[in-house]
Design a protein around this motif. Sequence first.
Motif, short mmCIF file in Angstrom:
data_model
loop_
_atom_site.label_atom_id
_atom_site.label_comp_id
_atom_site.label_asym_id
_atom_site.label_seq_id
_atom_site.Cartn_x
_atom_site.Cartn_y
_atom_site.Cartn_z
N VAL A 32 0.84 -1.36 0.00
CA VAL A 32 0.01 -0.04 0.02
C VAL A 32 0.93 1.34 0.11
CG1 VAL A 32 -1.78 1.42 1.51
CG2 VAL A 32 -1.77 -1.29 1.16
N LEU A 33 2.05 1.25 0.68
CA LEU A 33 2.75 2.32 0.83
C LEU A 33 4.23 2.10 0.24
CD1 LEU A 33 2.30 2.78 4.65
CD2 LEU A 33 1.04 4.01 2.94
N THR A 34 4.77 3.23 -0.15
CA THR A 34 6.38 3.19 -0.78
C THR A 34 7.28 2.81 0.52
OG1 THR A 34 6.96 5.50 -0.05
CG2 THR A 34 5.83 4.94 -2.28
N LEU A 73 1.28 10.82 3.59
CA LEU A 73 0.46 9.87 4.52
C LEU A 73 -0.74 10.41 5.21
CD1 LEU A 73 3.78 8.57 6.54
CD2 LEU A 73 2.09 7.14 5.10
N GLU A 74 -0.66 11.91 5.33
CA GLU A 74 -1.70 12.40 5.77
C GLU A 74 -2.85 12.55 4.65
OE1 GLU A 74 -2.33 16.42 8.40
OE2 GLU A 74 -1.09 16.77 6.61
N ALA A 75 -2.54 12.56 3.24
CA ALA A 75 -3.51 12.54 2.30
C ALA A 75 -4.25 11.15 2.24
CB ALA A 75 -2.98 12.92 1.05
N MET A 76 -3.54 10.06 2.50
CA MET A 76 -4.18 9.10 2.68
C MET A 76 -4.67 8.71 3.97
SD MET A 76 -1.30 6.56 0.75
CE MET A 76 0.39 6.95 1.58
N ASP A 105 -0.84 -4.90 9.17
CA ASP A 105 -1.47 -6.21 8.14
C ASP A 105 -0.15 -6.44 7.22
OD1 ASP A 105 -3.73 -6.12 9.42
OD2 ASP A 105 -4.64 -4.90 7.58
N GLY A 106 0.49 -5.27 6.75
CA GLY A 106 1.65 -5.45 5.78
C GLY A 106 2.75 -6.38 6.54
N HIS A 107 3.01 -6.09 7.83
CA HIS A 107 4.11 -6.88 8.80
C HIS A 107 3.66 -8.38 8.83
CE1 HIS A 107 6.94 -7.55 11.67
NE2 HIS A 107 6.20 -8.21 12.42
N ALA A 108 2.26 -8.64 9.04
CA ALA A 108 1.92 -10.02 9.22
C ALA A 108 2.10 -10.68 7.53
CB ALA A 108 0.33 -9.98 9.41
#
Length: 148
Positions: A32-34, A73-76, A105-108
């Motif tokens: 989801v993120l860079t 991050l704020e915009a998302m 969730d990304g860590h998992a």
Amino acid sequence: MSRSKLHEEADRWGMAAATLVRWLRAADPEPVLTGAQASALAVIVQAGQIMPSQLAALEEVSRPTMARTLSQLEAMSMIERTASALDGRSAILSATPKGSAVIRDGHARRTAPLVAALSGLTAEESAALSGALPVLEALLRREIPKRS
């Protein structure tokens, strides 16, 4: 241990670490993120609350670079800013529930293959890795130099 043996082991540790990072990243093929966004958000989640200047220092990036990442991050809706009670010109950053969930969730997803691989080790292999982990963590905490 001889100097050449130390260099050889350092090379092996470096290659193993790089391979592990690539392997874990591959487990999340559509993040989801860079990388920069995920790293900054993970620090915010872990810290609970942090000032942008502190975050920039921890992430070893300039304040303008961090400002761009934080705006994204704020915009998302991953983070929120509140005015500092001590200095109204400063902001305090915190993760939103959505931001915390993205990190969790990304860590998992990324650690699932490692969990599976670790569960396939013999008792001796597992004990050897478990014994080395605290030593590696301590080494990293005290020896990895921070850029100025």
